[in-house]
Design a protein around this motif. Sequence first.
Motif, short mmCIF file in Angstrom:
data_model
loop_
_atom_site.label_atom_id
_atom_site.label_comp_id
_atom_site.label_asym_id
_atom_site.label_seq_id
_atom_site.Cartn_x
_atom_site.Cartn_y
_atom_site.Cartn_z
N UNK A 196 23.17 69.72 142.36
CA UNK A 196 22.60 68.99 141.22
C UNK A 196 23.70 68.36 140.37
N UNK A 197 24.79 69.07 140.20
CA UNK A 197 25.87 68.53 139.38
C UNK A 197 26.65 67.45 140.12
N UNK A 198 26.77 67.56 141.43
CA UNK A 198 27.53 66.57 142.19
C UNK A 198 26.85 65.21 142.18
N UNK A 199 25.53 65.18 142.01
CA UNK A 199 24.82 63.90 141.96
C UNK A 199 25.18 63.10 140.71
N UNK A 200 25.70 63.77 139.69
CA UNK A 200 26.08 63.07 138.45
C UNK A 200 27.52 62.56 138.51
#
Length: 636
Positions: A317-321
């Motif tokens: 989820x954080x890597x998508x940002x």
Amino acid sequence: MPHQAIYRKWRPMVFDDVVGQSHITRTLKNQVISGTVGHAYLFCGTRGTGKTTCAKILSRAVNCLHPHDGNPCNECEICRGIIDGSIMDVIEMDAASNNGVDDIRGVLDDVNYAASSAKYTVYIIDEVHMLSPSAFNALLKTLEEPPENVMFILATTEAHKVPQTILSRCQRFDFRRIGADDIAVRMKEIAYADGYKITDGAFRMLASLADGSMRDGLSIMERVISAAGNEVTENDIVNTLGISTFDSVFELTDAVISGDAAKVVSIIDKSLAEGKNLTQLSNSVLEYFRALMICKLSPDPETLLEYEPQVIVKMKAQSEKLTFEKINHASSVISAAQADAKTAKVPRLIYELAYIKLARPEIDRSSDAVMDRLAVVEQKLANGISAPVRRENAADDRDILKRLEAVENAVKNGAAAPEEKKEEKPVQKKKLSARLYVPIPEDELTYDYPTAKLARNWNNTVNTMKQKKNPYFFPLINCVTTFDAEGLIVLVPDDRYGFTQKTTVNHLDEIREAFQNVTGTDYTIKVARRSDFDDNLIINPFELPKKNGNAEDEVPAAEPAREESSDTDKSNEDPFDKFIQKFSDIIIDADKNISFDFDRETELGEQSSLSLDDDDDAPEEFLEESELNDNDGADE
């Protein structure tokens, strides 16, 4: 009984107990079973991966009286004698402290003697890369043709430092870094056998901290057990080692992504208050950014990352940002901060500034920061999030993307990042002497100004002055001419200035007299370097305004053609202009003494240093007076 470290107490005694090196232990077992063991082995690999352990097991296996499936029995008198050191046929040597040629010669003298009790005499040389070149050379011949029943086992962490001549004479085995799962399983076996209660999360954390080294992992586990007791949790590991938890790393990364610089400082302050090490925190952040990169690249990151499933979900989820440019920028900035903090008096400030720079890339003017910002804007546009107001026309968004791509390519190709260009300071000209230049008031500077007339007719004046072909007039022809309140200023190019000055100084009187006789004025002439005058100080006498405001310029006297004017116009003509038209009819007597008013500072400052030729005593290449008279007669 004295305390024994866990990693020594639980050192594997057979090949089957060695963790994570099955590709090596299987080969060694087969050689022992088939009786095809080699005479020289080279074990390579990072620390704590089992090199020395396998060497000791192999030394017992080749000498064991009752081997089991290639493993030593560790019960026969040979195995027990090797373990307790009573049998001297297995010699361990540390090349880090015994690296001289004399040490190797002592070994080579002993190899000629047969083993006293065992079948093979085994030499285990640890950290063999530390041997000197002379020691390696002494070892070469014995490694190539060793005596019967002699075996060498060399171990090193830096195989690239071992000479190729040694490598070619050994069977090389490369030990791999041990996986975190294998380390955790082995730790559980040891903890259960010794009666320690350690949580699964603590085992995973210890295995991660081991960094592929079983010995390091067991040493860390023993340190934590000594501090926390027989029951160990993740918090005990964090408090004992002063490392950062996953939550603190996750929060710090989230603050960087959201651009919250204040939260970044708060997290760092909290970590320091809890006794965390900022260098260790930065290492954890770098490892975490690597994990985020893998989450972006791999469709199945669970196979590449050693984290719990719920943690990997958060990472995805954080890597998508994040963009790849952001990850690259973060790794560069944090690595640079670690290097700078080693020599800084306040390392905390270095780390704080680094993370603030990541949170607010607009304050960073490096090319990586520019790429980071462009990638973020591009990602927002690609996701349909236009800032701050959504454009109705999608073509506008495509245009912005094209422009971003052009800027991105320019930065990649080495174009200048949007750094502020330093204003180039104008070259300061040498301040002109008041005696060289006397300015004219602007309201008086017109086309009819007396010295302006002299300037317009300068070449005609010089041509008339040199009718007798005197050589000292030639340097004054076709020079840029300006004027001031005192008279004319002849601007000579720098490469001709030395010659012109010497000529004019030697004939000052002649040039002055000729000028006054031709022009009928008492104005002076000055000679200066062209480079000493700014363009705004050079006056073009043909572009000056007339007093009556007539836009039609007067035809320069230098032009030969003139239309006949009316009697009214002739009455308004200046007598000097009429006189100039008849310059070609005037001949100046070459014997008259003529003077020249020259800039005093130039005369005094350079007269002694400049010369016409390199040899001051060389004769001047001018016509003699008799030759001039002969030429005059010939002309007549």
